[in-house]
Design a protein around this motif. Structure first.
Motif, PDB file in Angstrom:
ATOM      1  N   HIS A  86       0.823  -1.214   0.000  1.00 15.19           N
ATOM      2  CA  HIS A  86       0.000   0.000   0.000  1.00 15.19           C
ATOM      3  C   HIS A  86       0.855   1.262   0.000  1.00 15.19           C
ATOM      4  O   HIS A  86       0.445   2.290  -0.543  1.00 15.19           O
ATOM      5  CB  HIS A  86      -0.974  -0.017   1.178  1.00 15.19           C
ATOM      6  CG  HIS A  86      -2.079  -1.006   1.004  1.00 15.19           C
ATOM      7  ND1 HIS A  86      -2.928  -0.993  -0.078  1.00 15.19           N
ATOM      8  CD2 HIS A  86      -2.471  -2.051   1.767  1.00 15.19           C
ATOM      9  CE1 HIS A  86      -3.799  -1.980   0.027  1.00 15.19           C
ATOM     10  NE2 HIS A  86      -3.538  -2.645   1.137  1.00 15.19           N
ATOM     11  N   ARG A  87       2.037   1.179   0.572  1.00 15.55           N
ATOM     12  CA  ARG A  87       2.949   2.330   0.529  1.00 15.55           C
ATOM     13  C   ARG A  87       3.344   2.609  -0.928  1.00 15.55           C
ATOM     14  O   ARG A  87       3.448   3.766  -1.336  1.00 15.55           O
ATOM     15  CB  ARG A  87       4.170   2.026   1.390  1.00 15.55           C
ATOM     16  CG  ARG A  87       5.014   3.234   1.692  1.00 15.55           C
ATOM     17  CD  ARG A  87       6.145   2.886   2.631  1.00 15.55           C
ATOM     18  NE  ARG A  87       7.088   1.998   1.988  1.00 15.55           N
ATOM     19  CZ  ARG A  87       7.818   1.091   2.623  1.00 15.55           C
ATOM     20  NH1 ARG A  87       7.714   0.925   3.938  1.00 15.55           N
ATOM     21  NH2 ARG A  87       8.665   0.323   1.969  1.00 15.55           N
ATOM     22  N   ALA A  88       3.546   1.567  -1.716  1.00 10.79           N
ATOM     23  CA  ALA A  88       3.848   1.756  -3.133  1.00 10.79           C
ATOM     24  C   ALA A  88       2.666   2.399  -3.863  1.00 10.79           C
ATOM     25  O   ALA A  88       2.860   3.279  -4.713  1.00 10.79           O
ATOM     26  CB  ALA A  88       4.212   0.417  -3.777  1.00 10.79           C
ATOM     27  N   GLN A  89       1.455   1.970  -3.517  1.00 14.77           N
ATOM     28  CA  GLN A  89       0.275   2.612  -4.110  1.00 14.77           C
ATOM     29  C   GLN A  89       0.238   4.097  -3.757  1.00 14.77           C
ATOM     30  O   GLN A  89      -0.067   4.935  -4.608  1.00 14.77           O
ATOM     31  CB  GLN A  89      -1.002   1.937  -3.608  1.00 14.77           C
ATOM     32  CG  GLN A  89      -1.230   0.561  -4.160  1.00 14.77           C
ATOM     33  CD  GLN A  89      -2.503  -0.060  -3.599  1.00 14.77           C
ATOM     34  OE1 GLN A  89      -2.784   0.043  -2.403  1.00 14.77           O
ATOM     35  NE2 GLN A  89      -3.250  -0.712  -4.463  1.00 14.77           N
ATOM     36  N   LEU A  90       0.551   4.393  -2.503  1.00 13.07           N
ATOM     37  CA  LEU A  90       0.569   5.795  -2.076  1.00 13.07           C
ATOM     38  C   LEU A  90       1.626   6.577  -2.850  1.00 13.07           C
ATOM     39  O   LEU A  90       1.398   7.727  -3.227  1.00 13.07           O
ATOM     40  CB  LEU A  90       0.809   5.884  -0.564  1.00 13.07           C
ATOM     41  CG  LEU A  90       0.855   7.287   0.030  1.00 13.07           C
ATOM     42  CD1 LEU A  90      -0.445   8.040  -0.220  1.00 13.07           C
ATOM     43  CD2 LEU A  90       1.165   7.205   1.525  1.00 13.07           C
ATOM     44  N   GLY A  91       2.759   5.937  -3.115  1.00 10.92           N
ATOM     45  CA  GLY A  91       3.800   6.594  -3.901  1.00 10.92           C
ATOM     46  C   GLY A  91       3.309   6.977  -5.292  1.00 10.92           C
ATOM     47  O   GLY A  91       3.618   8.062  -5.792  1.00 10.92           O
TER      48      GLY A  91
END
Length: 166
Positions: A137-142
């Protein structure tokens, strides 16, 4: 190294990058969505912030039944509230990664909605999935931050934004 120590070390390492990423989320863009099927940045960031506390849930419960416990995300309204929530969740998860909980890791944990069972896995697998969810999800946020032209921090080395700055 036992599994508890391994999870604690990984959670602490991922928290550094997660914190830097959450710090970049602008309060005024909380309602922004990349796509109609995507979560808003607020909901996505809130989910990322809560994930360390899933360690506690996995170790101290035997199941999550959405029929009896519908998911209600924390209602955060500022970046400062988001960051404080992350720090509470992180402290909560880290507090349960203690040596005496090693013996619980092979016990089964069930995710269900009433009679419909989604998964039945060892608690160790749930903790592993929670750590993976933080990264995912951190990658999605990125991607969301990139679409808003907000510089993103590197995760496992410098980002393109950080390389340009040096």
């Amino acid at each position: 190294m036992n599994r508890i120590s391994m999870y604690l070390e990984e959670l602490e390492k991922e928290a550094v990058t997660t914190r830097k990423m959450l710090e970049r989320v602008p309060t005024e863009k909380f309602d922004w969505q990349l796509h109609p099927k995507s979560m808003s940045i607020k909901r996505l960031a809130t989910h990322i912030a809560e994930l360390p506390s899933w360690v506690t849930m996995a170790l101290n419960t035997d199941e999550l039944d959405f029929e009896n416990n519908p998911y209600i995300p924390e209602d955060l309204n500022t970046k400062e509230e988001l960051l404080a929530y992350f720090e509470r969740s992180l402290a909560d998860g880290k507090a349960e990664l203690k040596p005496e909980n090693e013996s619980k890791l092979d016990n089964l944990w069930v995710l269900r909605k009433g009679d419909q069972i989604y998964s039945k896995e060892p608690k160790a697998s749930i903790i592993r999935m929670s750590l993976s969810q933080i990264i995912h999800h951190r990658a999605q946020l990125g991607v969301c931050l990139r679409m808003l032209n907000i510089p993103i921090p590197g995760s496992y080395g410098p980002s393109a934004d950080e390389t340009e700055m040096s």
